[in-house]
Design a protein around this motif. Structure first.
Motif, PDB file in Angstrom:
ATOM      1  N   LEU A   1       8.975  12.241   8.782  1.00 43.70           N
ATOM      2  CA  LEU A   1       8.486  10.961   9.307  1.00 43.70           C
ATOM      3  C   LEU A   1       7.011  11.112   9.667  1.00 43.70           C
ATOM      4  N   VAL A   2       6.150  10.639   8.756  1.00 49.85           N
ATOM      5  CA  VAL A   2       4.711  10.695   9.016  1.00 49.85           C
ATOM      6  C   VAL A   2       4.264   9.390   9.677  1.00 49.85           C
ATOM      7  N   GLY A   3       4.701   8.253   9.097  1.00 51.98           N
ATOM      8  CA  GLY A   3       4.263   6.963   9.617  1.00 51.98           C
ATOM      9  C   GLY A   3       5.425   6.017   9.865  1.00 51.98           C
TER      10      GLY A   3
ATOM     11  N   PRO B   1       5.967   2.188  -7.969  1.00 48.55           N
ATOM     12  CA  PRO B   1       5.953   1.274  -6.806  1.00 48.55           C
ATOM     13  C   PRO B   1       6.803   1.833  -5.665  1.00 48.55           C
ATOM     14  N   HIS B   2       6.534   1.374  -4.437  1.00 50.44           N
ATOM     15  CA  HIS B   2       7.253   1.887  -3.261  1.00 50.44           C
ATOM     16  C   HIS B   2       8.769   1.727  -3.375  1.00 50.44           C
ATOM     17  N   ASP B   3       9.214   0.608  -3.967  1.00 50.96           N
ATOM     18  CA  ASP B   3      10.649   0.290  -3.941  1.00 50.96           C
ATOM     19  C   ASP B   3      11.334   0.465  -5.300  1.00 50.96           C
TER      20      ASP B   3
ATOM     21  N   MET C   1       5.581   7.458   4.774  1.00 54.32           N
ATOM     22  CA  MET C   1       4.497   6.774   5.495  1.00 54.32           C
ATOM     23  C   MET C   1       4.964   5.473   6.142  1.00 54.32           C
ATOM     24  N   ARG C   2       6.156   4.958   5.754  1.00 53.05           N
ATOM     25  CA  ARG C   2       6.608   3.648   6.253  1.00 53.05           C
ATOM     26  C   ARG C   2       8.110   3.732   6.514  1.00 53.05           C
ATOM     27  N   ALA C   3       8.465   4.471   7.578  1.00 55.58           N
ATOM     28  CA  ALA C   3       9.872   4.787   7.834  1.00 55.58           C
ATOM     29  C   ALA C   3      10.741   3.544   7.953  1.00 55.58           C
TER      30      ALA C   3
ATOM     31  N   ALA D   1       2.641   3.471  -4.675  1.00 56.69           N
ATOM     32  CA  ALA D   1       1.584   2.542  -4.275  1.00 56.69           C
ATOM     33  C   ALA D   1       2.014   1.137  -4.638  1.00 56.69           C
ATOM     34  N   ALA D   2       1.473   0.151  -3.901  1.00 55.32           N
ATOM     35  CA  ALA D   2       1.865  -1.240  -4.147  1.00 55.32           C
ATOM     36  C   ALA D   2       1.168  -1.815  -5.365  1.00 55.32           C
ATOM     37  N   SER D   3      -0.103  -1.465  -5.536  1.00 52.76           N
ATOM     38  CA  SER D   3      -0.914  -2.127  -6.559  1.00 52.76           C
ATOM     39  C   SER D   3      -1.114  -1.231  -7.776  1.00 52.76           C
TER      40      SER D   3
ATOM     41  N   GLY E   1      10.597  14.399  12.550  1.00 53.83           N
ATOM     42  CA  GLY E   1       9.369  13.739  12.961  1.00 53.83           C
ATOM     43  C   GLY E   1       8.226  14.736  13.019  1.00 53.83           C
ATOM     44  N   MET E   2       7.009  14.217  13.136  1.00 51.81           N
ATOM     45  CA  MET E   2       5.840  15.087  13.325  1.00 51.81           C
ATOM     46  C   MET E   2       4.720  14.279  13.974  1.00 51.81           C
ATOM     47  N   ALA E   3       3.826  14.990  14.629  1.00 53.03           N
ATOM     48  CA  ALA E   3       2.610  14.370  15.179  1.00 53.03           C
ATOM     49  C   ALA E   3       1.543  15.445  15.232  1.00 53.03           C
ATOM     50  N   THR E   4       0.344  15.094  14.818  1.00 52.33           N
ATOM     51  CA  THR E   4      -0.707  16.116  14.748  1.00 52.33           C
ATOM     52  C   THR E   4      -1.040  16.679  16.130  1.00 52.33           C
ATOM     53  N   PHE E   5      -0.822  15.881  17.195  1.00 52.12           N
ATOM     54  CA  PHE E   5      -1.159  16.412  18.529  1.00 52.12           C
ATOM     55  C   PHE E   5      -0.177  17.496  18.981  1.00 52.12           C
TER      56      PHE E   5
ATOM     57  N   ASP F   1      10.705   0.787   6.521  1.00 52.57           N
ATOM     58  CA  ASP F   1      11.056   0.137   5.254  1.00 52.57           C
ATOM     59  C   ASP F   1      11.934   1.029   4.376  1.00 52.57           C
ATOM     60  N   ASN F   2      11.886   2.332   4.566  1.00 52.32           N
ATOM     61  CA  ASN F   2      12.419   3.225   3.531  1.00 52.32           C
ATOM     62  C   ASN F   2      13.474   4.238   3.955  1.00 52.32           C
ATOM     63  N   VAL F   3      13.546   4.586   5.227  1.00 54.19           N
ATOM     64  CA  VAL F   3      14.405   5.709   5.612  1.00 54.19           C
ATOM     65  C   VAL F   3      15.875   5.454   5.274  1.00 54.19           C
TER      66      VAL F   3
ATOM     67  N   GLY G   1       1.539   7.027  -1.368  1.00 53.61           N
ATOM     68  CA  GLY G   1       0.615   8.054  -1.876  1.00 53.61           C
ATOM     69  C   GLY G   1      -0.807   7.556  -2.034  1.00 53.61           C
ATOM     70  N   SER G   2      -1.013   6.249  -1.894  1.00 56.47           N
ATOM     71  CA  SER G   2      -2.329   5.678  -2.176  1.00 56.47           C
ATOM     72  C   SER G   2      -3.271   5.694  -0.977  1.00 56.47           C
ATOM     73  N   GLY G   3      -2.748   5.859   0.234  1.00 54.23           N
ATOM     74  CA  GLY G   3      -3.577   5.817   1.435  1.00 54.23           C
ATOM     75  C   GLY G   3      -4.256   7.149   1.711  1.00 54.23           C
ATOM     76  N   ALA G   4      -4.833   7.243   2.908  1.00 48.04           N
ATOM     77  CA  ALA G   4      -5.627   8.426   3.251  1.00 48.04           C
ATOM     78  C   ALA G   4      -4.759   9.683   3.347  1.00 48.04           C
ATOM     79  N   VAL G   5      -3.660   9.611   4.092  1.00 47.00           N
ATOM     80  CA  VAL G   5      -2.788  10.785   4.228  1.00 47.00           C
ATOM     81  C   VAL G   5      -2.104  11.075   2.894  1.00 47.00           C
ATOM     82  N   GLY G   6      -1.672  10.025   2.198  1.00 41.66           N
ATOM     83  CA  GLY G   6      -1.000  10.211   0.909  1.00 41.66           C
ATOM     84  C   GLY G   6      -1.898  10.883  -0.108  1.00 41.66           C
TER      85      GLY G   6
ATOM     86  N   ALA H   1      -4.062  -3.280   0.182  1.00 45.62           N
ATOM     87  CA  ALA H   1      -3.494  -2.271  -0.716  1.00 45.62           C
ATOM     88  C   ALA H   1      -4.508  -1.134  -0.834  1.00 45.62           C
ATOM     89  N   LYS H   2      -4.038   0.104  -0.679  1.00 49.46           N
ATOM     90  CA  LYS H   2      -4.952   1.233  -0.520  1.00 49.46           C
ATOM     91  C   LYS H   2      -5.242   1.975  -1.830  1.00 49.46           C
ATOM     92  N   ALA H   3      -6.392   2.620  -1.843  1.00 49.91           N
ATOM     93  CA  ALA H   3      -6.732   3.602  -2.885  1.00 49.91           C
ATOM     94  C   ALA H   3      -7.720   4.568  -2.235  1.00 49.91           C
TER      95      ALA H   3
HETATM   96  N1  LIG Z   1       2.459  11.490  12.541  1.00 51.39           N
HETATM   97  C1  LIG Z   1       1.138  11.679  12.612  1.00 51.39           C
HETATM   98  O1  LIG Z   1       0.637  12.593  13.283  1.00 51.39           O
HETATM   99  C2  LIG Z   1       0.242  10.774  11.814  1.00 51.39           C
HETATM  100  C3  LIG Z   1      -1.090  11.119  11.569  1.00 51.39           C
HETATM  101  C4  LIG Z   1      -1.873  10.282  10.764  1.00 51.39           C
HETATM  102  C5  LIG Z   1      -1.324   9.101  10.246  1.00 51.39           C
HETATM  103  N2  LIG Z   1      -0.039   8.770  10.576  1.00 51.39           N
HETATM  104  C6  LIG Z   1       0.590   7.555  10.044  1.00 51.39           C
HETATM  105  O2  LIG Z   1       0.828   7.781   8.663  1.00 51.39           O
HETATM  106  C7  LIG Z   1       0.779   6.551   7.956  1.00 51.39           C
HETATM  107  C8  LIG Z   1      -0.233   6.682   6.803  1.00 51.39           C
HETATM  108  O3  LIG Z   1      -1.526   6.876   7.351  1.00 51.39           O
HETATM  109  P1  LIG Z   1      -2.806   6.656   6.431  1.00 51.39           P
HETATM  110  O4  LIG Z   1      -3.987   7.053   7.221  1.00 51.39           O
HETATM  111  O5  LIG Z   1      -2.588   7.224   5.092  1.00 51.39           O
HETATM  112  O6  LIG Z   1      -2.788   5.050   6.301  1.00 51.39           O
HETATM  113  P2  LIG Z   1      -3.374   4.157   5.134  1.00 51.39           P
HETATM  114  O7  LIG Z   1      -4.561   4.818   4.524  1.00 51.39           O
HETATM  115  O8  LIG Z   1      -3.512   2.802   5.693  1.00 51.39           O
HETATM  116  O9  LIG Z   1      -2.205   4.176   4.032  1.00 51.39           O
HETATM  117  C9  LIG Z   1      -0.971   3.556   4.252  1.00 51.39           C
HETATM  118  C10 LIG Z   1      -0.060   3.945   3.113  1.00 51.39           C
HETATM  119  O10 LIG Z   1       1.239   3.371   3.335  1.00 51.39           O
HETATM  120  C11 LIG Z   1       1.625   2.797   2.097  1.00 51.39           C
HETATM  121  N3  LIG Z   1       2.673   1.806   2.240  1.00 51.39           N
HETATM  122  C12 LIG Z   1       2.576   0.477   2.532  1.00 51.39           C
HETATM  123  N4  LIG Z   1       3.789  -0.086   2.483  1.00 51.39           N
HETATM  124  C13 LIG Z   1       4.675   0.889   2.132  1.00 51.39           C
HETATM  125  C14 LIG Z   1       6.057   0.925   1.881  1.00 51.39           C
HETATM  126  N5  LIG Z   1       6.834  -0.152   2.025  1.00 51.39           N
HETATM  127  N6  LIG Z   1       6.605   2.100   1.536  1.00 51.39           N
HETATM  128  C15 LIG Z   1       5.872   3.222   1.406  1.00 51.39           C
HETATM  129  N7  LIG Z   1       4.535   3.251   1.613  1.00 51.39           N
HETATM  130  C16 LIG Z   1       3.949   2.094   1.985  1.00 51.39           C
HETATM  131  C17 LIG Z   1       0.341   2.240   1.540  1.00 51.39           C
HETATM  132  O11 LIG Z   1       0.472   1.929   0.169  1.00 51.39           O
HETATM  133  P3  LIG Z   1      -0.157   0.554  -0.458  1.00 51.39           P
HETATM  134  O12 LIG Z   1      -1.416   0.271   0.291  1.00 51.39           O
HETATM  135  O13 LIG Z   1      -0.379   0.923  -1.888  1.00 51.39           O
HETATM  136  O14 LIG Z   1       0.918  -0.464  -0.232  1.00 51.39           O
HETATM  137  C18 LIG Z   1      -0.569   3.425   1.775  1.00 51.39           C
HETATM  138  O15 LIG Z   1      -0.375   4.395   0.788  1.00 51.39           O
HETATM  139  C19 LIG Z   1       0.385   5.492   8.979  1.00 51.39           C
HETATM  140  O16 LIG Z   1       1.565   4.884   9.454  1.00 51.39           O
HETATM  141  C20 LIG Z   1      -0.245   6.288  10.084  1.00 51.39           C
HETATM  142  O17 LIG Z   1      -0.170   5.636  11.330  1.00 51.39           O
HETATM  143  C21 LIG Z   1       0.755   9.585  11.336  1.00 51.39           C
END
Ligand SMILES: NC(=O)c1ccc[n+]([C@@H]2O[C@H](COP(=O)([O-])OP(=O)(O)OC[C@H]3O[C@@H](n4cnc5c(N)ncnc54)[C@H](OP(=O)(O)O)[C@@H]3O)[C@@H](O)[C@H]2O)c1
Length: 315
Positions: free
Chosen positions: A231-233, A188-190, A210-212, A170-172, A254-258, A214-216, A147-152, A305-307
């Motif tokens: 499945l986003v990432g 935390p993620h886990d 976001m991290r299939a 989020a990790a941190s 699964g999904m993909a924006t394209f 590790d978690n699925v 949830g801490s990254g851009a998509v989250g 680690a993202k915010a």
């Molecule tokens: N399917 C699609 O069309 C599509 C489109 C856009 C993005 N994506 C994918 O979606 C994912 C997220 O993109 P983003 O732009 O948000 O990337 P990002 O800003 O780099 O964020 C990555 C996120 O993954 C988290 N993460 C790291 N390890 C993890 C774990 N073990 N379990 C759960 N979460 C974990 C990070 O948390 P911490 O930093 O706190 O560890 C952070 O919240 C990426 O894999 C990206 O390639 C897919």
């Protein structure tokens, strides 16, 4: 103008700052004098040559940015020189880019250009996952696993606006504070037991993963009956437990924006524009780097680690 150019796929060092000609807008295009560019994990995978779709070399990376329109091609209506815009679909690691007029959108005055660069890709992905794939309803329990990254971050804001009950991971500590600031419970993620307990044991109607890899395998046990893992990432193969899905009538999608159709794309853009205009969506910038330090930005997006979103200052 200056632009990052990649002549061979490889490590961050292949991101080279070069002097190139200013691009000129053709019919139906506009030129944007960029102020900021979004940096995404996909940019890193493309640069490394490991993404599912690769551009022809040489290329300029990036697909999201924000700036001011400074030239308009033949036949363009509705976009004017001087407009502040955010955009997708053009190489944005540069001081300027040309893009189809339909890919630029007004940037509300209260948002910075860096925030504008954090919109493209992230909000559309989150909207697609929540509304078009999982079909989240108000009151649903949703886990944003990452949830801490851009998509989250975008997902948590969209879920709050939709009236869903969200948990973000989020990790941190800083990442969890960032998740909490979006109105979600933060773990935390886990923290598997706590993640289930956060729903009172009923499970999640949807998990945005976001991290299939590790978690699925364990996500299935967190689902409510008929729940969905989206499945986003993913960056590697993953294992899953079919029994956990069978007993819940649950699914993994699964999904993909394209894959968005033109109608879906329009629906997504209207929803994002409405949320930006009324202030429910507030793009968050986590880290910012000068254009010349694109390599450091790539390292930050891949390992840090993202915010919020990683952006490049392009002006
Ligand atoms: N399917 C699609 O069309 C599509 C489109 C856009 C993005 N994506 C994918 O979606 C994912 C997220 O993109 P983003 O732009 O948000 O990337 P990002 O800003 O780099 O964020 C990555 C996120 O993954 C988290 N993460 C790291 N390890 C993890 C774990 N073990 N379990 C759960 N979460 C974990 C990070 O948390 P911490 O930093 O706190 O560890 C952070 O919240 C990426 O894999 C990206 O390639 C897919």
């Amino acid at each position: 103008m200056r632009a990052i150019c990649v002549h061979a796929f490889g490590g961050p060092e292949v991101l080279r700052l070069e002097e190139v000609a200013d691009p000129r807008p053709g019919p139906g295009q506009v030129r944007v004098r960029l102020q900021a560019a979004g940096v995404s994990p996909a940019d890193v995978e493309v640069r490394a040559g490991t993404f599912v779709r690769l551009p022809q070399l040489p290329y300029t990376p990036g697909s999201a940015g924000a700036g001011v329109v400074d030239a308009v091609g033949e036949g363009v209506a509705g976009v004017r020189v001087g407009d502040r815009v955010w955009l997708t679909g053009a190489p944005t690691y540069a001081e300027a880019c040309v893009v189809a007029a339909g890919r630029v959108h007004p940037l509300p005055a209260r948002l910075s250009f860096a925030q504008g660069a954090a919109i493209g890709g992230s909000y559309a992905t989150a909207y697609q996952a929540i509304h078009l794939v999982a079909g989240v309803r108000p009151g649903d329990h949703v886990l944003v696993h990452g949830g801490s990254g851009a998509v989250g971050t975008a997902a948590l804001q969209l879920l709050a606006a939709h009236g869903a009950i969200a948990v973000g991971t989020a990790a941190s500590e800083a990442g969890r504070a960032h998740v909490a600031a979006q109105g979600a419970a933060a773990l935390p993620h886990d923290a598997w037991d706590d993640l289930l307990a956060a729903t009172g044991g009923r499970g999640y109607d949807a998990i945005l993963e976001m991290r299939a890899e590790d978690n699925v395998l364990r996500d299935g046990a967190l689902l409510a009956p008929r729940g969905t893992v989206v499945l986003v990432g993913a960056h590697a193969e993953a294992r899953f437990n079919p029994l956990e899905l069978m007993v819940r009538g649950a699914c993994i999608r699964g999904m993909a924006t394209f894959l968005l159709t033109a109608d879906e794309q329009r629906r997504v853009e209207l929803a994002i524009a409405a949320g930006l205009a009324d202030g429910r969506l507030v793009p968050a910038v986590g880290q910012s780097f000068p254009l010349a330090e694109a390599a450091s930005a790539h390292q930050a997006v891949w390992t840090g680690a993202k915010a919020g979103k990683v952006v490049l200052q392009t002006a």
